[in-house]
Design a protein around this motif. Structure first.
Motif, PDB file in Angstrom:
ATOM      1  N   ARG A   1       0.883  -1.170   0.000  1.00  0.00           N
ATOM      2  CA  ARG A   1       0.000   0.000   0.000  1.00  0.00           C
ATOM      3  C   ARG A   1       0.923   1.223   0.000  1.00  0.00           C
ATOM      4  NH1 ARG A   1      -4.594   0.289   4.342  1.00  0.00           N
ATOM      5  NH2 ARG A   1      -2.848  -0.053   5.744  1.00  0.00           N
ATOM      6  N   VAL A   2       0.729   2.096  -0.979  1.00  0.00           N
ATOM      7  CA  VAL A   2       1.594   3.255  -1.145  1.00  0.00           C
ATOM      8  C   VAL A   2       0.789   4.528  -0.945  1.00  0.00           C
ATOM      9  CG1 VAL A   2       3.119   4.490  -2.734  1.00  0.00           C
ATOM     10  CG2 VAL A   2       3.029   1.984  -2.781  1.00  0.00           C
ATOM     11  N   LEU A   3       1.312   5.404  -0.100  1.00  0.00           N
ATOM     12  CA  LEU A   3       0.756   6.748   0.088  1.00  0.00           C
ATOM     13  C   LEU A   3       1.807   7.712  -0.429  1.00  0.00           C
ATOM     14  CD1 LEU A   3      -1.189   8.873   1.307  1.00  0.00           C
ATOM     15  CD2 LEU A   3       0.108   8.633   3.428  1.00  0.00           C
TER      16      LEU A   3
ATOM     17  N   SER B   1       1.289  -9.085   4.520  1.00  0.00           N
ATOM     18  CA  SER B   1       1.336 -10.484   4.071  1.00  0.00           C
ATOM     19  C   SER B   1       0.375 -11.330   4.882  1.00  0.00           C
ATOM     20  CB  SER B   1       2.746 -11.057   4.248  1.00  0.00           C
ATOM     21  OG  SER B   1       3.652 -10.386   3.432  1.00  0.00           O
ATOM     22  N   ASN B   2      -0.409 -12.126   4.186  1.00  0.00           N
ATOM     23  CA  ASN B   2      -1.278 -13.074   4.855  1.00  0.00           C
ATOM     24  C   ASN B   2      -0.415 -14.173   5.444  1.00  0.00           C
ATOM     25  OD1 ASN B   2      -3.158 -15.392   5.223  1.00  0.00           O
ATOM     26  ND2 ASN B   2      -4.617 -13.929   4.395  1.00  0.00           N
ATOM     27  N   LYS B   3      -0.698 -14.587   6.673  1.00  0.00           N
ATOM     28  CA  LYS B   3       0.101 -15.613   7.351  1.00  0.00           C
ATOM     29  C   LYS B   3      -0.161 -17.015   6.803  1.00  0.00           C
ATOM     30  CE  LYS B   3       0.321 -13.064  11.694  1.00  0.00           C
ATOM     31  NZ  LYS B   3      -0.094 -13.038  13.112  1.00  0.00           N
ATOM     32  N   ASN B   4      -1.292 -17.213   6.142  1.00  0.00           N
ATOM     33  CA  ASN B   4      -1.654 -18.528   5.632  1.00  0.00           C
ATOM     34  C   ASN B   4      -1.193 -18.707   4.194  1.00  0.00           C
ATOM     35  OD1 ASN B   4      -3.122 -19.315   7.997  1.00  0.00           O
ATOM     36  ND2 ASN B   4      -4.729 -17.905   7.347  1.00  0.00           N
ATOM     37  N   SER B   5      -0.921 -19.934   3.821  1.00  0.00           N
ATOM     38  CA  SER B   5      -0.549 -20.241   2.448  1.00  0.00           C
ATOM     39  C   SER B   5      -1.744 -20.034   1.526  1.00  0.00           C
ATOM     40  CB  SER B   5      -0.083 -21.695   2.343  1.00  0.00           C
ATOM     41  OG  SER B   5       0.049 -22.071   0.994  1.00  0.00           O
ATOM     42  N   MET B   6      -1.491 -19.406   0.377  1.00  0.00           N
ATOM     43  CA  MET B   6      -2.563 -19.214  -0.603  1.00  0.00           C
ATOM     44  C   MET B   6      -3.061 -20.541  -1.162  1.00  0.00           C
ATOM     45  SD  MET B   6      -1.764 -15.877  -2.934  1.00  0.00           S
ATOM     46  CE  MET B   6      -0.459 -16.636  -3.846  1.00  0.00           C
TER      47      MET B   6
ATOM     48  N   ALA C   1      -6.293 -15.275   1.319  1.00  0.00           N
ATOM     49  CA  ALA C   1      -5.958 -14.199   0.387  1.00  0.00           C
ATOM     50  C   ALA C   1      -6.047 -12.796   0.952  1.00  0.00           C
ATOM     51  CB  ALA C   1      -6.868 -14.291  -0.841  1.00  0.00           C
ATOM     52  N   ALA C   2      -6.873 -12.566   1.948  1.00  0.00           N
ATOM     53  CA  ALA C   2      -7.074 -11.209   2.448  1.00  0.00           C
ATOM     54  C   ALA C   2      -5.762 -10.624   2.957  1.00  0.00           C
ATOM     55  CB  ALA C   2      -8.123 -11.202   3.547  1.00  0.00           C
ATOM     56  N   ALA C   3      -5.598  -9.327   2.767  1.00  0.00           N
ATOM     57  CA  ALA C   3      -4.388  -8.652   3.246  1.00  0.00           C
ATOM     58  C   ALA C   3      -4.804  -7.442   4.076  1.00  0.00           C
ATOM     59  CB  ALA C   3      -3.484  -8.272   2.074  1.00  0.00           C
ATOM     60  N   PHE C   4      -4.793  -6.263   3.511  1.00  0.00           N
ATOM     61  CA  PHE C   4      -5.136  -5.068   4.287  1.00  0.00           C
ATOM     62  C   PHE C   4      -6.579  -5.102   4.795  1.00  0.00           C
ATOM     63  CE2 PHE C   4      -1.466  -3.398   1.905  1.00  0.00           C
ATOM     64  CZ  PHE C   4      -0.735  -2.897   2.959  1.00  0.00           C
ATOM     65  N   ASP C   5      -7.440  -5.843   4.132  1.00  0.00           N
ATOM     66  CA  ASP C   5      -8.833  -5.952   4.554  1.00  0.00           C
ATOM     67  C   ASP C   5      -9.067  -7.113   5.518  1.00  0.00           C
ATOM     68  OD1 ASP C   5      -8.226  -7.577   2.305  1.00  0.00           O
ATOM     69  OD2 ASP C   5     -10.347  -7.932   1.950  1.00  0.00           O
ATOM     70  N   ALA C   6      -8.005  -7.806   5.903  1.00  0.00           N
ATOM     71  CA  ALA C   6      -8.132  -8.998   6.756  1.00  0.00           C
ATOM     72  C   ALA C   6      -8.152  -8.633   8.234  1.00  0.00           C
ATOM     73  CB  ALA C   6      -6.955  -9.932   6.507  1.00  0.00           C
ATOM     74  N   PRO C   7      -8.706  -9.521   9.049  1.00  0.00           N
ATOM     75  CA  PRO C   7      -8.572  -9.354  10.497  1.00  0.00           C
ATOM     76  C   PRO C   7      -7.080  -9.373  10.873  1.00  0.00           C
ATOM     77  CG  PRO C   7     -10.194 -11.055   9.978  1.00  0.00           C
ATOM     78  CD  PRO C   7      -9.510 -10.695   8.698  1.00  0.00           C
ATOM     79  N   VAL C   8      -6.729  -8.637  11.896  1.00  0.00           N
ATOM     80  CA  VAL C   8      -5.327  -8.453  12.297  1.00  0.00           C
ATOM     81  C   VAL C   8      -4.603  -9.772  12.557  1.00  0.00           C
ATOM     82  CG1 VAL C   8      -3.844  -7.410  14.052  1.00  0.00           C
ATOM     83  CG2 VAL C   8      -5.833  -6.183  13.230  1.00  0.00           C
TER      84      VAL C   8
ATOM     85  N   VAL D   1      -2.680 -11.481   9.383  1.00  0.00           N
ATOM     86  CA  VAL D   1      -1.666 -10.828   8.562  1.00  0.00           C
ATOM     87  C   VAL D   1      -0.502 -10.268   9.379  1.00  0.00           C
ATOM     88  CG1 VAL D   1      -3.268 -10.200   6.706  1.00  0.00           C
ATOM     89  CG2 VAL D   1      -2.926  -8.637   8.614  1.00  0.00           C
ATOM     90  N   ASP D   2       0.616 -10.067   8.692  1.00  0.00           N
ATOM     91  CA  ASP D   2       1.760  -9.330   9.221  1.00  0.00           C
ATOM     92  C   ASP D   2       1.883  -8.061   8.387  1.00  0.00           C
ATOM     93  OD1 ASP D   2       2.676 -11.139  11.190  1.00  0.00           O
ATOM     94  OD2 ASP D   2       3.591 -12.384   9.628  1.00  0.00           O
ATOM     95  N   THR D   3       1.870  -6.911   9.037  1.00  0.00           N
ATOM     96  CA  THR D   3       1.970  -5.628   8.349  1.00  0.00           C
ATOM     97  C   THR D   3       3.179  -4.880   8.876  1.00  0.00           C
ATOM     98  OG1 THR D   3      -0.431  -5.546   8.167  1.00  0.00           O
ATOM     99  CG2 THR D   3       0.734  -3.487   7.803  1.00  0.00           C
ATOM    100  N   HIS D   4       3.950  -4.281   7.965  1.00  0.00           N
ATOM    101  CA  HIS D   4       5.071  -3.454   8.389  1.00  0.00           C
ATOM    102  C   HIS D   4       5.371  -2.366   7.361  1.00  0.00           C
ATOM    103  CE1 HIS D   4       7.082  -6.463   5.867  1.00  0.00           C
ATOM    104  NE2 HIS D   4       8.015  -5.550   5.659  1.00  0.00           N
TER     105      HIS D   4
END
Length: 124
Positions: free
Chosen positions: A75-77, A89-94, A105-112, A115-118
């Motif tokens: 995600r770029v601002l 990144s989703n923690k689960n294998s696609m 598959a969910a990423a930014f729209d996924a429950p916390v 995913v791993d976000t940095h």
């Protein structure tokens, strides 16, 4: 890869190998237009393509990359004054078909917890 016209691909041989896809569209309710995201596995994608009348939207399939196991989005601002790049990144294998499509598959729209976000890069 994007599918601009879902009905064009109903009988495409590539559809048989799809194990994950999503559809982004807008739905109208009392508060106005709201974006919605629906995730599909092979069975629900075929049902979507053959039995539903699609609104205007974007249908995207996930394709296995050479070393990709997890769905990762950036995600770029960017403004004249600040720029930042976040990775999610989703923690689960696609490719773990035992899990629901949204869990894979969910990423930014996924429950916390899914995913791993940095921050990749940022400047002020």
């Amino acid at each position: 890869s994007l599918w601009p016209c879902p009905t064009r691909f109903i009988l495409a041989p590539a559809l048989r190998s799809v194990n994950l896809a999503y559809y982004v569209s807008e739905r109208s309710d009392e508060s106005g237009l709201n974006p919605t995201i629906e995730y599909f596995d092979a069975v629900t994608l075929r049902e979507f393509l053959t039995k539903r009348v699609a609104d205007n939207g974007i249908l995207q399939q996930f394709r296995k990359g050479s070393n990709e196991k997890h769905n990762t989005l950036l995600r770029v601002l960017w403004t004249p004054y600040i720029s930042s790049i976040e990775s999610c990144s989703n923690k689960n294998s696609m490719h773990d078909t035992k899990l629901s499509p949204v869990s894979r598959a969910a990423a930014f729209d996924a429950p916390v917890h899914l995913v791993d976000t940095h921050t990749v890069r940022g400047s002020a």
